[in-house]
Design an enzyme around this catalytic site. Structure first.
Site, PDB file in Angstrom:
ATOM      1  N   ASP A  51      16.303  52.658   4.322  1.00  0.00           N
ATOM      2  CA  ASP A  51      16.912  52.735   2.973  1.00  0.00           C
ATOM      3  C   ASP A  51      15.839  53.547   1.897  1.00  0.00           C
ATOM      4  O   ASP A  51      14.703  53.320   2.129  1.00  0.00           O
ATOM      5  CB  ASP A  51      16.897  51.398   2.276  1.00  0.00           C
ATOM      6  CG  ASP A  51      18.332  50.842   2.817  1.00  0.00           C
ATOM      7  OD1 ASP A  51      19.000  51.369   3.761  1.00  0.00           O
ATOM      8  OD2 ASP A  51      18.455  49.591   2.633  1.00  0.00           O
ATOM      9  N   ASP A  88      32.131  49.581   5.562  1.00  0.00           N
ATOM     10  CA  ASP A  88      31.969  48.211   4.998  1.00  0.00           C
ATOM     11  C   ASP A  88      32.828  47.318   5.217  1.00  0.00           C
ATOM     12  O   ASP A  88      33.809  47.381   4.253  1.00  0.00           O
ATOM     13  CB  ASP A  88      31.264  48.151   3.968  1.00  0.00           C
ATOM     14  CG  ASP A  88      29.723  48.921   3.700  1.00  0.00           C
ATOM     15  OD1 ASP A  88      29.208  49.346   5.022  1.00  0.00           O
ATOM     16  OD2 ASP A  88      28.999  48.778   2.728  1.00  0.00           O
TER      17      ASP A  88
END
Lengths: 260, 216
Positions: A11, A130
């Protein structure tokens, strides 16, 4: 024989790795390029950057990170997060990314997948999904880090984006993300069996057995994990050796990226 | 000595440039590597690299869009014997024709056509994407110091079409994906690789290094 892939995901926010990486002694554990080089040396099969920079104006920093990574690491690099336009994809590819991962923009406009695939080739277009379970064998797409329901069925959506030219699906179970209880294998298998393109399983890895399960039970082509690698619980090498011992086809090449 | 990587609008060549520079530096072969889109620069190069990503027809169109490029390539590679390396679609373009979205003529330097991968086993995904091992059919300098076979080094592939060579002797190596797919083709001063050496870590750097030393 084609090998199962292990993909560490970093990330990145404002050009820095969120939470850092401490599996090796790095001069700067928050530098994505240093982390990428370490994962390259550790034998990762691909790398993934997920950009969570809030402001679109700060994207220049990300392109610089991608450029420096592509100069140092001769391995495939996927970059996602905030990819909304054809220009976003072009800029990432020009910076040296091999694949751009698109999520919300594809949910809102399926045609974006087709345009991206036509312009740059299916091999560049990863669609990130997702998904959360909403009933028996039913999963729905969520956006905004799993907070916002869309009412879209994940399996039908996966088939649709595959037919529009996506080259790969990055599938994250929002129920399992961060839970360390393993992938949602039923979700992974249902989608992997429903599409003809490769599926990367993501969300929930806590043990090396979970990685094996993702490939064997989930029928995924690749497994993506973050924290178990970043914090040194397991090395990439340990993960791949474990998966190979479990009988999965793995690439265990020596990893000196240098020419003799 | 100079190596020309041809830029004809087919994707980013930055990582290819960096990989060639690194192989040249570490192999101490002393080459200068340039990205070129000018046919004259191709004519003066000692080695030529044709990369390529995307669709066959797009790549062909891009190559033809540069005035004089096809003529320069043909002159160097076919008449003067300049060592040539095609990568991915740059390798597929060597064939007589491509069958992706209609029939498109190729360079015709390696007889055959570029056909879709159609595995009988439905669990084999398309694209063929990821790391695969090679089976060498012949000993070739491009594979020097690169162990092949299941226990050998792996190359990074991403493709949905493959080159079906008319003459099996032109297939230097294959990779197994339900059936043997052409991984490396070659004849005389021409080689082409379906995989991406610039993305294949140690295996790719060795292959590039071999190409830089190759004296066909």
């Amino acid at each position: 024989m084609l090998k199962a892939r292990v993909i560490p995901c970093l990330d990145v926010k404002d050009g820095r790795v969120v939470k850092g990486v401490n599996f090796v002694d790095l001069r700067d554990a928050g530098d994505p390029v240093e982390c990428a080089i370490a994962y390259d040396a550790a034998g990762a099969d691909e790398l993934c950057f997920l950009d969570i920079t809030a402001s679109h104006e700060e994207r220049g920093v990300l392109f610089d990170v991608v450029r420096r990574t592509a100069e140092a690491c001769f391995m495939p690099l996927t970059v996602g997060g905030g990819v909304r336009t054809i220009d976003d994809i072009r800029n990432l590819l020009l910076a040296g990314a091999d694949k751009a991962s698109i999520m919300t923009a594809a949910v809102h406009n399926r045609d974006f997948v087709r345009q991206g695939a036509e312009k740059f080739g299916s091999q560049c277009i990863v669609v990130a999904i997702d998904a959360k379970q909403v009933g028996p064998k039913r999963w729905e797409i969520f956006t905004h880090g799993g907070r916002k329901p869309t009412g879209i069925d994940a399996v039908a959506y996966a088939q649709e984006v595959a037919s529009l030219g996506a080259g790969e699906i990055l599938l994250t179970s929002m129920d399992r993300d961060g839970a360390k209880s393993g992938f949602d294998l039923e979700l992974t298998r249902t989608i992997a069996d429903a599409v003809s393109i490769p599926v990367i399983a993501s969300g929930g890895v806590g043990t090396l057995e979970h990685l094996v399960d993702g490939i064997r039970e989930g029928h995924a082509s690749a497994v993506l994990a973050a924290s178990i690698f970043h914090f040194g619980e397991f090395t990439i090498g340990e993960a791949k050796s474990y998966m190979a011992k479990a009988g999965l086809p793995m690439r265990l090449d020596p990893q000196t990226s240098s020419v003799q | 000595m100079s190596v020309a990587i041809i830029d004809y609008g087919s994707g980013n060549l930055h990582s290819a440039l960096k990989a060639f520079e690194r192989a040249a530096r570490e192999g101490e072969s002393g080459e200068t590597i340039s990205i070129v889109s000018d046919p004259e620069a191709v004519r003066t190069a000692n080695r030529i690299v044709l990369p390529g990503v995307g669709a066959f027809a797009d790549c062909r169109r891009g190559l033809l869009a540069i005035d004089g490029m096809l003529e320069a390539l043909t002159e160097c590679v076919q008449k003067r014997g300049t060592p040539f390396l095609g990568i991915c679609v740059g390798m597929q373009l060597l064939a007589d024709r491509g069958l992706e979205h209609g029939v498109t003529p190729g360079l015709g330097w390696i007889g055959g056509e570029v056909a879709p991968i159609q595995p009988k086993d439905p669990s084999l995904k398309i694209p063929h994407m990821g790391w695969n091992s090679l089976s060498a059919n012949v000993q070739h300098p491009i594979l020097a110091d690169i162990p092949t076979g299941e226990s050998g080094l792996h190359a990074y592939f991403v493709h949905s079409y493959y080159l079906r060579a008319a003459n099996p002797a032109h297939v230097l190596a294959t990779t197994d994906y339900g059936e043997p797919l052409t991984a490396i083709v070659g004849r005389d001063n021409v080689v082409g690789v379906q995989f991406h050496p610039e993305k294949s870590q140690i295996m790719g750097l060795r292959l590039i290094s071999n190409f830089l030393r190759w004296r066909p």
